[in-house]
Design a protein around this motif. Structure first.
Motif, short mmCIF file in Angstrom:
data_model
loop_
_atom_site.label_atom_id
_atom_site.label_comp_id
_atom_site.label_asym_id
_atom_site.label_seq_id
_atom_site.Cartn_x
_atom_site.Cartn_y
_atom_site.Cartn_z
N LYS A 1 0.81 -1.22 0.00
CA LYS A 1 0.00 0.00 0.00
C LYS A 1 0.85 1.27 0.00
O LYS A 1 0.32 2.36 -0.22
N LEU A 2 2.16 1.11 0.26
CA LEU A 2 3.00 2.27 0.53
C LEU A 2 4.14 2.45 -0.47
O LEU A 2 4.64 3.57 -0.64
N PHE A 3 4.58 1.36 -1.09
CA PHE A 3 5.69 1.42 -2.04
C PHE A 3 5.20 1.00 -3.43
O PHE A 3 4.34 0.14 -3.56
N GLU A 4 5.82 1.60 -4.44
CA GLU A 4 5.47 1.22 -5.82
C GLU A 4 6.00 -0.15 -6.19
O GLU A 4 5.40 -0.87 -7.00
N HIS A 5 7.15 -0.50 -5.63
CA HIS A 5 7.77 -1.79 -5.94
C HIS A 5 8.14 -2.49 -4.63
O HIS A 5 8.84 -1.93 -3.80
N VAL A 6 7.66 -3.73 -4.46
CA VAL A 6 7.96 -4.53 -3.29
C VAL A 6 8.36 -5.92 -3.77
O VAL A 6 7.66 -6.52 -4.59
N THR A 7 9.49 -6.43 -3.26
CA THR A 7 9.92 -7.77 -3.67
C THR A 7 9.62 -8.78 -2.57
O THR A 7 8.61 -9.46 -2.60
N HIS A 8 10.47 -8.88 -1.56
CA HIS A 8 10.21 -9.78 -0.45
C HIS A 8 9.74 -9.00 0.77
O HIS A 8 10.24 -7.92 1.05
N VAL A 9 8.77 -9.58 1.48
CA VAL A 9 8.30 -8.97 2.73
C VAL A 9 8.52 -10.00 3.83
O VAL A 9 7.83 -11.01 3.91
N ARG A 10 9.52 -9.74 4.67
CA ARG A 10 9.87 -10.70 5.71
C ARG A 10 9.17 -10.35 7.02
O ARG A 10 8.92 -9.18 7.30
N PRO A 11 8.88 -11.35 7.84
CA PRO A 11 8.22 -11.11 9.13
C PRO A 11 9.19 -10.60 10.18
O PRO A 11 10.38 -10.38 9.90
N GLY A 12 8.70 -10.47 11.41
CA GLY A 12 9.52 -9.97 12.50
C GLY A 12 10.76 -10.80 12.73
O GLY A 12 11.83 -10.27 13.03
N MET A 13 10.64 -12.10 12.63
CA MET A 13 11.82 -12.98 12.66
C MET A 13 11.54 -14.13 11.69
O MET A 13 10.39 -14.44 11.39
N PRO A 14 12.60 -14.76 11.15
CA PRO A 14 12.40 -15.74 10.10
C PRO A 14 11.46 -16.88 10.45
O PRO A 14 10.75 -17.38 9.63
N LYS A 15 11.53 -17.31 11.69
CA LYS A 15 10.68 -18.44 12.09
C LYS A 15 10.36 -18.29 13.56
O LYS A 15 11.23 -17.91 14.34
N ASP A 16 9.15 -18.60 13.94
CA ASP A 16 8.77 -18.44 15.33
C ASP A 16 9.26 -19.63 16.15
O ASP A 16 8.48 -20.49 16.58
N PHE A 17 10.57 -19.68 16.36
CA PHE A 17 11.14 -20.76 17.16
C PHE A 17 10.54 -20.79 18.56
O PHE A 17 10.42 -21.85 19.17
N TRP A 18 10.18 -19.62 19.06
CA TRP A 18 9.69 -19.53 20.44
C TRP A 18 8.39 -20.31 20.63
O TRP A 18 8.08 -20.76 21.73
N SER A 19 7.65 -20.51 19.55
CA SER A 19 6.39 -21.24 19.67
C SER A 19 6.62 -22.71 20.00
O SER A 19 5.70 -23.42 20.40
N GLN A 20 7.87 -23.17 19.85
CA GLN A 20 8.18 -24.56 20.16
C GLN A 20 8.40 -24.77 21.66
O GLN A 20 8.58 -25.89 22.11
N ARG A 21 8.39 -23.69 22.43
CA ARG A 21 8.65 -23.81 23.86
C ARG A 21 7.54 -24.58 24.56
O ARG A 21 6.36 -24.40 24.27
#
Length: 482
Positions: free
Chosen positions: A135-155
């Protein structure tokens, strides 16, 4: 003849406008994730290998005291990026969080302001802002999340997820940063820092064929955890050769009351209690990520040089927040100490002096206002940060900010840094900590209970109360401490 002269005049005006448009400088924003201020070789760290960042420091102006205001939740990077992209200070960015789409419809985001000024806008990498970048940039390639994988959810109740609470000993080799089977930065088969560099080089090669100036928002996930990088970079460092911080503690005495106990993901990167060896291993992996990141930045700068656009491009390098690895017994960025709040900030460009240091107190979000200044955009009233160009051009020495403000969550921590002193306030337990950061930069000697500094502590507390009102801070410290 009159008609010809009239048409010629119109043509000259049009050509002049076009020339003015194409002469606007390009802007590249390079954004690291969780990189503390003290992790660049040229700035005094002999342990870390950063040849590209060293060249940037030598080729531009470095702001040595650059701060993030903090955050309203554990994801400090999300609050930092919200402030950066909307121009609002921390609590007003929080108030806007649920209405970001409306702000986007009004064209109030950083990229939108530059687009209105004639810039072609491009984004790739970590976003972590609620409104989608499409919605904000004319060109967007990759959009990554806060961290690559939610390892913490495995706790689970009885175990930590893979990659946390380690190493327990020198025999603990359960985590290998180069093991692509762990996913994370390796998801997709190529390290995400390398993917981002690929994206950037591709766009630069495309943009050089166009007349419009460009704005590139290049946001790396590194050196955020999980601390993964190719083996050759990890092997550049040996744990036994890396120092343990002078202000290391096995355990921070207030960790639980300030929200930095074992339940906080960042805090759980190191085992409790902290050990010298665990800190050295974590530094090894952290520095490896930074060196790998440095190599990717070199690729981007090389592409820019080869495109012929370097001489008309301003480049900004910074990070969303800092990172503690054992300092004060902490791990993460959810505290008010320098390692967590302070980040690198380098500016290079056509008329930027070389190899200069500025020790003035600034916020990293001042980068947004600086680019508006360079683009000839009148700063909107809602943008609360300021252009750095007066400092770059040696037109100003005094900070725009009489004091630096810091916070963590609505009720956990507050901080004011002013006139060489820092007051940290913990509402739970009514604890205050006072440091003379000029003479004690590692914040090791707490002066809060020293009678000689009672007046200074009270003065800073009163100044903090005033700052809270200015910032729309929801916490009433005055009631809590009376």
């Amino acid at each position: 003849m009159m008609k010809f002269s009239y048409l010629l005049a119109i043509l000259l005006v049009v050509l002049s406008a076009c020339t003015e448009e194409t002469q606007k400088p390009n802007i590249i924003f390079l954004f690291a994730d969780d990189q503390t201020f003290s992790t660049i070789g040229e700035l005094g760290n002999s342990e870390v290998i950063t040849p590209t960042l060293d060249k940037m420091v030598a080729g531009g102006v470095t702001f040595t005291h650059t701060y993030n205001m903090g955050a309203w939740n554990g994801a400090v990077c999300a609050a930092s990026r919200a402030m950066l992209n909307t121009g609002r200070s921390v609590w007003r960015a929080y108030q806007l969080e649920g209405n970001q789409d409306e702000a986007a419809e009004r064209g109030e985001f950083w990229s939108q302001l530059l687009q209105k000024a004639g810039y072609e806008t491009y984004m790739t990498g970590k976003w972590h802002v609620k409104t989608h970048p499409d919605k904000l940039f004319e060109h967007v390639t990759h959009v990554r999340p806060g961290m690559p994988k939610d390892f913490w959810s495995q706790r689970t109740k009885d175990s930590m997820p893979h990659g946390y609470n380690r190493p327990q000993s020198k025999q603990d080799t359960t985590w290998l940063p180069w093991d692509i089977n762990n996913g994370g930065f390796w998801e997709g088969g190529k390290h995400w820092s390398e993917v981002l560099a690929d994206d950037a080089v591709s766009y630069i090669n495309e943009a050089k064929t166009k007349d419009a100036p460009f704005f590139m928002y290049l946001a790396f996930n590194a050196p955020h955890d999980p601390r993964q990088s190719p083996k050759e970079f990890v092997e550049m460092y040996q744990p036994e050769n890396l120092s343990v911080p002078q202000n290391f503690l096995p355990e921070y005495p207030y960790k639980d009351s300030i929200g930095c106990g074992p339940g906080l993901r960042d805090a759980a990167l190191l085992p409790f209690p902290r050990t010298n060896y665990a800190v050295q291993v974590q530094k090894q992996e952290y520095f490896a990520l930074i060196t790998h990141l440095d190599q990717q930045i070199a690729r981007i700068l090389k592409a820019l040089e080869e495109s012929g656009e370097m001489d008309n491009t301003y480049i900004f390098y910074s990070a969303d927040n800092g990172m503690s690895i054992g300092e004060h017994g902490l791990a993460g960025k959810q505290d008010m100490y320098e390692n967590s709040m302070r980040v690198p900030l380098i500016v290079i460009g056509p008329d930027v002096p070389k190899n200069k240091r500025k020790d003035v107190d600034v916020y990293l979000q001042d980068i947004m206002a600086t680019t508006l200044d360079l683009a000839g955009v009148d700063k909107p009233e809602y943008v609360e940060f300021n252009s750095l160009m007066p400092f770059v051009k040696n037109e100003r020495e005094e900070s725009f900010y009489p004091a630096i403000y810091g916070c963590y969550k609505h009720h956990m921590q507050r901080m004011i840094r002013k006139d060489g002193f820092k007051l940290i306030v913990y509402p739970h337990g009514k604890v205050m900590r006072l440091f003379d950061v000029n003479t004690d930069p590692l914040e090791m000697t707490d002066l809060a209970d020293n009678p000689e500094f009672a007046e200074k502590k009270q003065q800073l507390f009163n100044d903090l109360l005033a700052l809270q009102k200015e910032m729309d801070d929801p916490l009433d410290l005055e009631i809590l401490f009376n």
